[in-house]
Design an enzyme around this catalytic site. Structure first.
Site, PDB file in Angstrom:
ATOM      1  CE1 TYR A  33      20.995 -54.737-103.747  1.00 22.60           C
ATOM      2  CE2 TYR A  33      20.508 -53.140-102.038  1.00 22.60           C
ATOM      3  CZ  TYR A  33      21.219 -53.515-103.159  1.00 22.60           C
ATOM      4  OH  TYR A  33      22.153 -52.660-103.687  1.00 22.60           O
ATOM      5  CE1 TYR A  78      25.154 -57.898-105.222  1.00 23.66           C
ATOM      6  CE2 TYR A  78      23.985 -56.828-107.004  1.00 23.66           C
ATOM      7  CZ  TYR A  78      24.470 -56.809-105.714  1.00 23.66           C
ATOM      8  OH  TYR A  78      24.271 -55.703-104.925  1.00 23.66           O
TER       9      TYR A  78
END
Lengths: 389, 307
Positions: free
Chosen positions: A343, A293
């Site tokens: 995102y 991430y």
């Protein structure tokens, strides 16, 4: 009963990734789920479970209504922002493994750029009437009020403690953008950056430059989870859920765990990592691709340390010399990550992990058996190990 | 100051922006409008027959229209690599919010003919300041734009602006009422009651263990225990910090520093560092508490450098 190996991801779907989708979040969710079901060779009527983030604006029943999913026997939400990503798959896998549901779709869809932008200051987050609002009272009013700023506080201490530099953060951004440059679905397709450009990009919250921060995106991603046995009869090669874990650490806060002894660490990811290695029965050396991430670059370095790919404070050395490239020791985010592709709160990274297992990624790494995926950092988080069947 | 000069150096080091193509090729309609507006009666621009017989051998466009062709249009936006835009943002952020064009020099290498498609690229030539001017304190920003056709330069322009903070208008103080107000619970109200009377209170359990941020249960889990508090000395050192630039935060003027301070009593606490700029703050900097009164209800703890 144990979880590893019982369930698999049988389908993935997504909308386009944009800055202005021009349609509602519910429409995006419906399109993503629909695409994932088509990919899995399943119909809406096969679905009996839906999972998403507490932050998602689309109720499970709303998604079910739009797609004509007649009945749901399992619906669940996971909290803590992007920390929920891999945990939605864990929830789905647990439901499937226990027989609570047969086909569970995990989804996340939002207009995060054209609608509510997480990078801006949120008065609603500051003033929520619950324990998180009380926690937030000790940083929002003082001006520490954006995700980037909360990460910058930890990053500054990390630089101080381990003698890392902004360029070490920048190497993560350069790798992500290099990979995005050859991914036609990435927002930054065809737009690699240099370390010098990273260094020249404007300050957002020192020590974070603009290019240390992921983009803001509109879009949706969905993942179809069913039993490994059933997945083997479906069109796509199953991505077996070899491990799925959540984690929070001592004295945990959301983005502001500043009161622990060691500020320059992410112990919640250590909690996740320990479970993943145990469940999957593998070690760091068995990981062929890492989808870490990457909302902010410093936390990629710190994840490498927490997950045991290198020692504490050694990530700066680990990421030099192309270790994270497609031919490197640990290929990172071959889709370009959230800095490069989009995102979508970590869910697009899980879809990439599935493609790497299937052997169908645009930036395919050779001979992939195990892919590690992590969810949002700085918050209670989660992770997965996906394996070839 | 150093921040502005460094930003200027970075932007200048990026060199020329990518060539941005004009919306339309050179065309008679735009030429007609322009010569009419400026009252330029030269028939070489509008009369095909005259132009054929002239030194040009055909219609040409006025050289001074160079910039016209590559204007962004009414709803256009600057290219994201435009160095002037980037420098303006840096100066806006530093409080130099007003702008006036001071001078411009254009050089024309040749006339443009209809159908030619012009592209413009710009580089930052220099940023000088801060200078005291009649308008206010400001910085002179000089750019050079080159117009070209298929790589051949056809015109150039030096363009200079003064980006300034209007005189007599000190940078407006942020509105303290705009601050994001804290959510206060029964467990934390003693802290905010303390700041109102100029006390930095730390929760104390069992007569010894200090805890911040405070909560309703003793760190050892003793549900029978009741907390009280100590009043902190108010001194400590910076344990970590952030220099916030973007985006805007209610009640604050960027760039500002937020510091996580380790108090002498051993707990960490956040607050704005009021009197140290980005260049002056460092981990280990000794600070002391300062109370920022917002209104009758709310006073925020903040830090000042300890002398």
């Amino acid at each position: 009963m144990t979880l590893p190996g019982k369930a698999a991801i049988a389908g993935i779907g997504a909308t386009e990734f944009s800055k202005d989708s021009g349609r509602s979040e519910l429409r995006l969710a419906a399109e993503a789920v629909s695409a994932a079901l088509a990919d899995a060779g399943l119909k809406p009527s096969d679905v009996d479970g839906l999972v998403t983030f507490t932050m998602d604006g689309n109720a499970e029943i709303a998604v079910a209504r739009e797609l004509g999913i007649p009945e749901l026997s399992f619906f669940s939400r996971v909290h803590y922002g992007g920390g929920a990503a891999a945990a939605t798959v864990q929830q789905a896998a647990m439901a499937v493994a226990t027989g609570v549901a047969d086909v569970v779709v995990a989804y996340r869809a939002f207009n995060e750029r054209s609608g509510h932008r997480f990078g801006q200051v949120s008065g609603a987050a500051a003033q929520q009437v619950n324990t998180s609002g009380v926690d937030n009272a000790f940083h929002y009013p003082m001006g520490l009020a954006t995700p980037a700023a909360t990460v910058a506080m930890v990053a500054q201490r990390y630089l101080h403690t381990y003698g890392a530099t902004s360029e070490d953060f920048g190497r993560v951004a350069v790798v992500d953008r290099e990979h995005a440059a050859t991914n036609p679905n990435a927002w930054f397709f065809g737009q690699p950056i240099t370390l010098a450009e990273h260094q020249a990009s404007r300050w957002v919250a020192e020590p974070l430059h603009l290019l240390d921060c992921c983009q803001e995106s509109d879009g949706g991603v969905a993942l179809v989870v069913t039993s490994t046995e059933r997945a083997r009869d479906l069109p796509r090669p199953p991505a077996v859920i070899a491990a799925a874990a959540q984690g929070s650490g001592p004295d945990q806060y959301i983005m502001t765990s500043y009161y622990r002894d060691d500020l320059a660490a992410l112990p919640e990811m250590g909690v996740v990592g320990g479970q993943l290695w145990r469940q999957a029965g593998i070690t760091q050396a068995d990981v062929d691709v890492a989808v870490l991430y990457d909302h902010f670059t410093p936390y990629v370095l710190m994840q490498l340390e927490e997950l045991g790919f290198c020692g504490r404070g050694e990530a700066k050395d680990f990421v030099r010399d192309g270790a994270l490239g497609l031919d490197g020791a640990l290929p990172l985010n071959p889709h370009g990550g959230q800095l490069g592709e989009a995102y979508i709160h970590g869910m697009n990274g899980i879809a990439e992990a599935v493609r790497q297992i299937r052997g169908s990624a645009v930036n395919q790494v050779g001979g992939v058996r195990h892919v590690l995926v992590t969810a949002g950092t700085g918050v209670p988080t989660s992770g997965l190990v996906l394996a070839a069947s | 100051m150093r921040g502005i000069e460094e930003a200027a150096k970075h932007i200048a080091a990026q060199g020329e922006s990518r060539a941005r193509l004009a919306r339309d090729p050179v065309n008679q309609a735009m030429v007609n409008n322009w010569v009419e507006a400026l009252g330029d009666g030269n028939p070489a621009y509008t009369d095909p027959e005259f132009a054929r017989g002239s030194v040009h051998g055909g219609l040409v466009a006025p050289p001074a229209m160079a910039q016209v062709w590559t204007m962004n249009g009414l709803h256009g936006t600057r290219a994201d690599d435009d160095p002037l835009g980037a420098m303006m943002s840096v100066l806006d952020e530093a409080g130099y919010t007003s702008v006036v064009a001071t001078d411009s020099e254009q050089t024309y290498h040749r006339y443009l003919r209809h159908g030619e498609h012009v592209a413009a690229s710009t580089r930052l030539e220099g940023v000088v300041g801060p200078k005291r001017t009649a308008l206010g304190e400001g910085w002179f920003v000089t750019t050079r734009t080159t117009w070209s056709v298929a790589g051949e330069p056809v015109a150039e322009m030096m363009f200079r602006v003064l980006k300034f903070r209007p005189a007599g208008e000190p940078a407006p103080a942020p509105d303290p009422a705009a601050v994001l107000r804290p959510v206060i619970s029964r467990d934390t109200e003693f802290f905010w009651a303390g700041t109102r009377v100029g006390e930095l209170r730390i929760q104390r359990w069992g007569g010894g263990t200090l805890r911040h941020p405070p909560g309703p249960v003793a760190p050892n889990g003793d549900l029978a225990a009741k907390p009280d508090h100590v009043v902190a000395n108010g001194t400590g050192t910076v344990y970590s910090y952030v220099v916030h630039h973007h985006p805007k935060v209610p009640g604050k003027r960027p760039p500002f520093v937020v510091a996580l301070v380790e108090l002498d009593e051993g707990v960490r606490m956040l607050g704005e560092l009021l009197d140290a700029g980005p260049e002056d703050v460092y981990i280990g900097l000794p600070v002391e508490v300062s109370f920022v009164r917002v209104d009758d209800e709310l006073t925020l703890p903040a830090w000042k450098v300890r002398s």
